[in-house]
Design an enzyme around this catalytic site. Structure first.
Site, PDB file in Angstrom:
ATOM      1  N   ASP A 183     -32.210  15.823 -71.669  1.00  0.00           N
ATOM      2  CA  ASP A 183     -31.609  15.297 -71.050  1.00  0.00           C
ATOM      3  C   ASP A 183     -32.138  14.032 -71.027  1.00  0.00           C
ATOM      4  O   ASP A 183     -33.543  13.544 -70.655  1.00  0.00           O
ATOM      5  CB  ASP A 183     -31.011  16.191 -69.560  1.00  0.00           C
ATOM      6  CG  ASP A 183     -29.717  15.472 -68.859  1.00  0.00           C
ATOM      7  OD1 ASP A 183     -28.655  15.701 -69.428  1.00  0.00           O
ATOM      8  OD2 ASP A 183     -30.276  14.098 -68.359  1.00  0.00           O
TER       9      ASP A 183
ATOM     10  N   GLN B 119     -17.540  17.723 -65.526  1.00  0.00           N
ATOM     11  CA  GLN B 119     -17.920  17.091 -67.074  1.00  0.00           C
ATOM     12  C   GLN B 119     -18.023  15.948 -66.929  1.00  0.00           C
ATOM     13  O   GLN B 119     -16.622  15.720 -67.941  1.00  0.00           O
ATOM     14  CB  GLN B 119     -17.124  17.662 -67.936  1.00  0.00           C
ATOM     15  CG  GLN B 119     -17.760  17.907 -69.403  1.00  0.00           C
ATOM     16  CD  GLN B 119     -16.547  19.062 -70.597  1.00  0.00           C
ATOM     17  OE1 GLN B 119     -15.594  19.035 -70.013  1.00  0.00           O
ATOM     18  NE2 GLN B 119     -17.265  18.902 -71.407  1.00  0.00           N
TER      19      GLN B 119
ATOM     20  N   HIS C 101     -21.757  21.325 -73.610  1.00  0.00           N
ATOM     21  CA  HIS C 101     -23.488  21.263 -73.700  1.00  0.00           C
ATOM     22  C   HIS C 101     -23.405  22.446 -72.343  1.00  0.00           C
ATOM     23  O   HIS C 101     -23.042  22.390 -72.136  1.00  0.00           O
ATOM     24  CB  HIS C 101     -23.704  19.869 -73.309  1.00  0.00           C
ATOM     25  CG  HIS C 101     -23.259  19.594 -72.151  1.00  0.00           C
ATOM     26  ND1 HIS C 101     -21.794  18.812 -72.287  1.00  0.00           N
ATOM     27  CD2 HIS C 101     -23.746  19.398 -71.487  1.00  0.00           C
ATOM     28  CE1 HIS C 101     -21.588  17.953 -71.320  1.00  0.00           C
ATOM     29  NE2 HIS C 101     -22.578  18.649 -70.241  1.00  0.00           N
TER      30      HIS C 101
HETATM   31  P1  AMP Z   1     -22.221  17.557 -68.084  1.00  0.00           P
HETATM   32  O1  AMP Z   1     -22.012  16.538 -66.273  1.00  0.00           O
HETATM   33  O2  AMP Z   1     -22.427  19.070 -67.320  1.00  0.00           O
HETATM   34  O3  AMP Z   1     -21.049  16.209 -68.726  1.00  0.00           O
HETATM   35  O4  AMP Z   1     -23.885  17.078 -68.285  1.00  0.00           O
HETATM   36  C1  AMP Z   1     -23.672  14.964 -69.245  1.00  0.00           C
HETATM   37  C2  AMP Z   1     -25.214  15.043 -68.940  1.00  0.00           C
HETATM   38  O5  AMP Z   1     -25.364  14.074 -70.139  1.00  0.00           O
HETATM   39  C3  AMP Z   1     -25.658  14.709 -68.393  1.00  0.00           C
HETATM   40  O6  AMP Z   1     -26.780  15.433 -67.525  1.00  0.00           O
HETATM   41  C4  AMP Z   1     -26.685  12.654 -68.637  1.00  0.00           C
HETATM   42  O7  AMP Z   1     -27.359  12.631 -68.261  1.00  0.00           O
HETATM   43  C5  AMP Z   1     -26.551  13.750 -69.902  1.00  0.00           C
HETATM   44  N1  AMP Z   1     -27.056  12.094 -71.167  1.00  0.00           N
HETATM   45  C6  AMP Z   1     -25.666  11.623 -71.212  1.00  0.00           C
HETATM   46  N2  AMP Z   1     -26.149  10.654 -72.375  1.00  0.00           N
HETATM   47  C7  AMP Z   1     -27.351  11.320 -72.739  1.00  0.00           C
HETATM   48  C8  AMP Z   1     -28.235  10.503 -73.674  1.00  0.00           C
HETATM   49  N3  AMP Z   1     -27.529  10.042 -74.431  1.00  0.00           N
HETATM   50  N4  AMP Z   1     -28.792  11.519 -74.331  1.00  0.00           N
HETATM   51  C9  AMP Z   1     -29.085  12.721 -73.642  1.00  0.00           C
HETATM   52  N5  AMP Z   1     -28.387  12.711 -71.957  1.00  0.00           N
HETATM   53  C10 AMP Z   1     -27.442  12.559 -72.012  1.00  0.00           C
END
Ligand code: AMP
Length: 127
Positions: free
Chosen positions: A35, A104, A110
């Protein structure tokens, strides 16, 4: 079931190689990477390569091969991170947010694997 998949979401761009990621594992149907804003010392995201919005979408629409691959990938990552309680690890929390109430942010399935410290209460209690 009426899911509209957004091909412009950030994980779709990672899958197409348009945006880099810190890859942890890649299999035929799954990809795992760190992440970008870790909420624990170890914070890995595991995504299927298919166009699935969230877990229930995947669970109902994915092929058996995709589901097996994804589930096994999660097991492999827990083992490789050294967090599996069955192998002397300290454990982890796995989270799959979905939709508005699940908060989300990225509309591509994910699971978060969080580990490396006590992750705390399961949910924030609000009155
Ligand atoms: P969610 O709130 O469950 O949709 O989590 C989305 C996650 O994606 C968050 O923890 C972000 O920090 C992560 N995220 C967003 N963009 C990226 C990226 N380019 N590479 C890795 N993680 C990311």
């Amino acid at each position: 079931m009426d899911y509209q998949y957004d091909d412009q979401n950030i994980f779709a761009k990672i899958l197409r190689g348009e945006i880099p990621c810190a890859k942890v594992l890649e299999t035929e149907h799954s990809l795992a990477f760190n992440d970008i804003a870790p909420k624990a010392p170890q914070h890995v995201l595991v995504i299927p390569k298919g166009r699935y919005v969230c877990y229930d979408h995947f669970a109902r629409a994915a092929s058996d091969a995709e589901i097996v691959d994804y589930t096994r990938a999660i097991g492999t990552i827990c083992a490789e991170l050294g967090v599996s309680p069955g192998e002397g690890g300290n454990g982890y929390r796995m989270i799959a947010n979905a939709g508005n109430d699940g908060v989300q942010e990225v509309p591509h399935l994910h699971v978060h694997i969080l580990a490396g410290r006590n992750i705390g209460p399961m949910v924030l209690m609000r009155s």
